[in-house]
Every structure is written in C-alpha cells, then in structure tokens.
Scaffold this motif. Structure first.
Motif, PDB file in Angstrom:
ATOM      1  N   PHE A   1      -0.936  -3.759  10.279  1.00 15.06           N
ATOM      2  CA  PHE A   1      -0.217  -3.114   9.186  1.00 15.06           C
ATOM      3  C   PHE A   1      -1.098  -2.740   7.992  1.00 15.06           C
ATOM      4  O   PHE A   1      -1.006  -1.607   7.495  1.00 15.06           O
ATOM      5  CB  PHE A   1       0.939  -3.995   8.726  1.00 15.06           C
ATOM      6  N   PRO A   2      -1.944  -3.623   7.455  1.00 12.94           N
ATOM      7  CA  PRO A   2      -2.696  -3.264   6.240  1.00 12.94           C
ATOM      8  C   PRO A   2      -3.574  -2.029   6.402  1.00 12.94           C
ATOM      9  O   PRO A   2      -3.743  -1.258   5.454  1.00 12.94           O
ATOM     10  CB  PRO A   2      -3.542  -4.520   5.966  1.00 12.94           C
TER      11      PRO A   2
ATOM     12  N   THR B   1       5.752   3.310  13.003  1.00 14.72           N
ATOM     13  CA  THR B   1       6.259   4.275  13.979  1.00 14.72           C
ATOM     14  C   THR B   1       5.860   3.947  15.410  1.00 14.72           C
ATOM     15  O   THR B   1       6.635   4.171  16.340  1.00 14.72           O
ATOM     16  CB  THR B   1       5.771   5.684  13.625  1.00 14.72           C
ATOM     17  N   SER B   2       4.662   3.403  15.605  1.00 13.64           N
ATOM     18  CA  SER B   2       4.182   3.166  16.965  1.00 13.64           C
ATOM     19  C   SER B   2       4.499   1.767  17.479  1.00 13.64           C
ATOM     20  O   SER B   2       4.692   1.571  18.676  1.00 13.64           O
ATOM     21  CB  SER B   2       2.669   3.415  17.047  1.00 13.64           C
ATOM     22  N   GLN B   3       4.532   0.778  16.589  1.00  9.06           N
ATOM     23  CA  GLN B   3       4.737  -0.599  17.014  1.00  9.06           C
ATOM     24  C   GLN B   3       6.185  -1.063  16.894  1.00  9.06           C
ATOM     25  O   GLN B   3       6.621  -1.941  17.622  1.00  9.06           O
ATOM     26  CB  GLN B   3       3.848  -1.539  16.187  1.00  9.06           C
TER      27      GLN B   3
ATOM     28  N   VAL C   1      10.193   7.130  10.399  1.00  8.94           N
ATOM     29  CA  VAL C   1       9.708   7.115   9.013  1.00  8.94           C
ATOM     30  C   VAL C   1       9.461   8.551   8.575  1.00  8.94           C
ATOM     31  O   VAL C   1       8.710   9.273   9.220  1.00  8.94           O
ATOM     32  CB  VAL C   1       8.420   6.279   8.888  1.00  8.94           C
ATOM     33  N   ARG C   2      10.099   8.947   7.478  1.00  8.75           N
ATOM     34  CA  ARG C   2      10.001  10.322   7.020  1.00  8.75           C
ATOM     35  C   ARG C   2       9.658  10.366   5.527  1.00  8.75           C
ATOM     36  O   ARG C   2      10.240   9.616   4.738  1.00  8.75           O
ATOM     37  CB  ARG C   2      11.335  11.049   7.224  1.00  8.75           C
TER      38      ARG C   2
END
Length: 335
Positions: free
Chosen positions: A22-23, A31-33, A38-39
């Motif tokens: 994440f960091p 979005t991938s994990q 997310v927009r």
C-alpha cells in the motif's frame, strides 16, 4: 474495547501483503488487490458533517471510492482513510462498539485517521522522533520533512504520543480555520466538551493569526467551541501556510512552573436513540421538550417536527393542515 483496539482490529483485517504494497502505490493496491472501484472526482466538495477529512467519499455497499486527486501526499492519505471506512464497515465488533460510543461520527473518523497513519507511517518512526520528551509542534514538521507522509498523517502519528488528554490542530493562517485535527481523548472521561476540530475557526483578529513566519511560543489560550469555551496550554509553531498547535491539559513544556491541570467539562449529555432518515441512530443531546424524542443528526428534526414538516398553510385562514385536509389550498372550515 477502545479506539486503539478498533484500529488494531481494522489493520489486522487487511492482508499482510496488501499492507506491504500500500505505501508505495495506494491506488494500484486498492484496485488490483482488493477489487475496489476507485475513481477521481476533482470537484468533490467538503461534505462530511462530522468534520472528517473530506477529500474522499466511499459507497461501501458498492465497493466504490471517490477521491479528489491532489497529486501529493494527501492523496495517499485520502485513499488510506477511505480504505479504513471500507474495512470498518465489515467489522462487526468495531461497528457494535461505535454504536454504543460514537457521539457524532468523530470516533469513526478518528479510527479511520489512525488506520491510515498505520498503513502509511509505521508507529516506531514517530516514536523515535518524539523520544521521551513531551510532544512539540515542531515534531509534526520534522516528521513531514524526513518521511513521505502528509501533514495529517504526521499529525496523527505524533498525537498518539500525547500525555493524557490533548490534541494537535493545523490552522490555516489566512482563514483561521482548523483544517486538520487529531484528538487524544481522556482515557477515563472521554471527549471534552470543547476541543479543536476541523471546520472550527479562530475569531477574526486572534493573536495567533498575527504571528510571523517561524514564530514559536508556549502559552495558555481560550478555545471557543460550538456552544462554550475552555482553556488549554498550547505549543505553537508558525509555518508559511499553517499554524501548528499542540493542545494539552497542563503546561508540558515549561519545567518547574507548577502549571495546574486545567479543570474542564466533558461531554455528559444523554445518549439518546431514535429512528429517522431511513436509519437507526444514537446521539448525545437533550430531547425535544414536547415529544421527548431526540433530534435526528441528519435532518435536525424531532418526532413532532417531522410529523408537521409536511403541513401546508390554508390560503384563507393561514392555519396549518395536513395536505389531505386541503382542497385547492383551502381548509374545510373556509370552504
């Protein structure tokens, strides 16, 4: 169970590999994990009535996160904070605790703030910086300069090292508005009745707004809340755009002064339950003297006010009637 326990449960609910990724790339990780949608929403306005960081908005049931793209460190914090809302919304123990303890949404926002800090800035980094001394305003700036964390993340990390009840606030030098705040409630008495919080403002002409760049000072000030005021000791540092203030119950920074602990009131209003606007709610306050029911935190109406909210005035006698009792705007007595 307390706020710290809630944060630990929320962080533990995120898989270790997601926390590790994440960091470096929050957007890609979400979005991938986690299969979240997310927009970017450039026109996203400040909309949270509870004073939360308002650069994002989540639609939890749909797995959708909207965020205001800023292209800086704050964007990462926004995404982490919204992930906190998504995680907490799936943790029954935390939701149950919030149902019994959250007054007006501030505890939920505080949990999500600290959750974001935990993902973006490991606690030991702030602990090493603060050391064993009292928290100072310059610690927030020092942490910002030595890491890739945003000002809110640094502020949250440092606030966790406050002794007793206190808060850290960032105040805009032009408007006097508190743009960010992190509160450490009293471990026994909870939230004080008066505490700096996002959206509050310093009075026009307040002496803190007149301080020059790089000014520092330690003093006792009066802070005005929505309904009352109270005193705090503050450690102040002025930057180019912000005033960094550390609030405390006693003078932590001047050894030997014998500064007394400031006696203050805590939020002891009744915890009332009700149903309105399609949801059950709990709120601290006083009931309507007529119907003895709480006021809804969303629409602000009590039960009797809701019952009369749709009443219309007769065009002849101007008395209020239910719409079904009017014909062409005229009541039965005037027809």
């Amino acid at each position: 169970m307390n706020i710290d326990d809630c944060v630990r449960l929320a962080v533990a609910a995120v898989p270790a590999d997601v926390r590790a990724l994440f960091p470096s790339n929050p957007l890609l990780t979400l979005t991938s994990q986690l299969d979240l949608v997310v927009r970017p929403a450039p026109d996203l306005a400040r909309a949270r009535d509870d004073g939360g960081f308002c650069d994002g908005m989540s639609f939890l049931d749909d797995g959708v996160v909207l965020y205001r793209p800023t292209g800086n460190r704050r964007e990462n914090f926004t995404l982490a904070h919204e992930l906190g809302h998504w995680v907490v919304g799936r943790l029954d123990p935390v939701l149950d605790w919030l149902a019994d303890n959250d007054v007006d949404g501030r505890m939920l926002e505080t949990i999500c703030d600290r959750f974001a800090r935990e993902l973006l800035l490991p606690a030991q980094i702030a602990a090493e910086l603060v050391g064993r001394g009292p928290v100072r305003a310059h610690h927030i700036i020092d942490l910002f300069d030595t890491t890739q964390a945003s000002h809110p993340v640094c502020m949250i990390a440092v606030a966790e090292h406050l002794r007793g009840m206190g808060a850290i606030a960032l105040i805009d030098r032009v408007s006097g508005e508190v743009t960010d705040a992190s509160v450490r409630p009293d471990p026994d008495r909870g939230w004080p009745a008066v505490i700096p919080w996002r959206g509050q403002r310093l009075p026009e002409g307040h002496h803190l707004l007149e301080l020059p760049d790089a000014a520092t000072r330690i003093e006792r000030i009066t802070w005005r809340g929505r309904w009352s005021e109270d005193d705090f000791y503050v450690d102040v540092l002025v930057t180019r755009r912000k005033i960094v203030c550390v609030f405390a119950d006693t003078d932590l920074w001047t050894p030997g002064t014998g500064a007394p602990l400031i006696d203050r009131s805590f939020d002891t209003r009744l915890l009332l339950r009700g149903y309105c606007c399609g949801t059950d709610f709990q709120v601290r306050g006083y009931p309507c003297p007529t119907c003895q029911k709480p006021y809804c935190p969303s629409c602000g109406l009590c039960q009797c006010e809701r019952a009369t909210a749709s009443d219309q005035s007769c065009t002849e006698c101007f008395r209020l009637y239910r719409p079904a009792l009017l014909e062409d705007g005229v009541c039965v007595d005037c027809r």
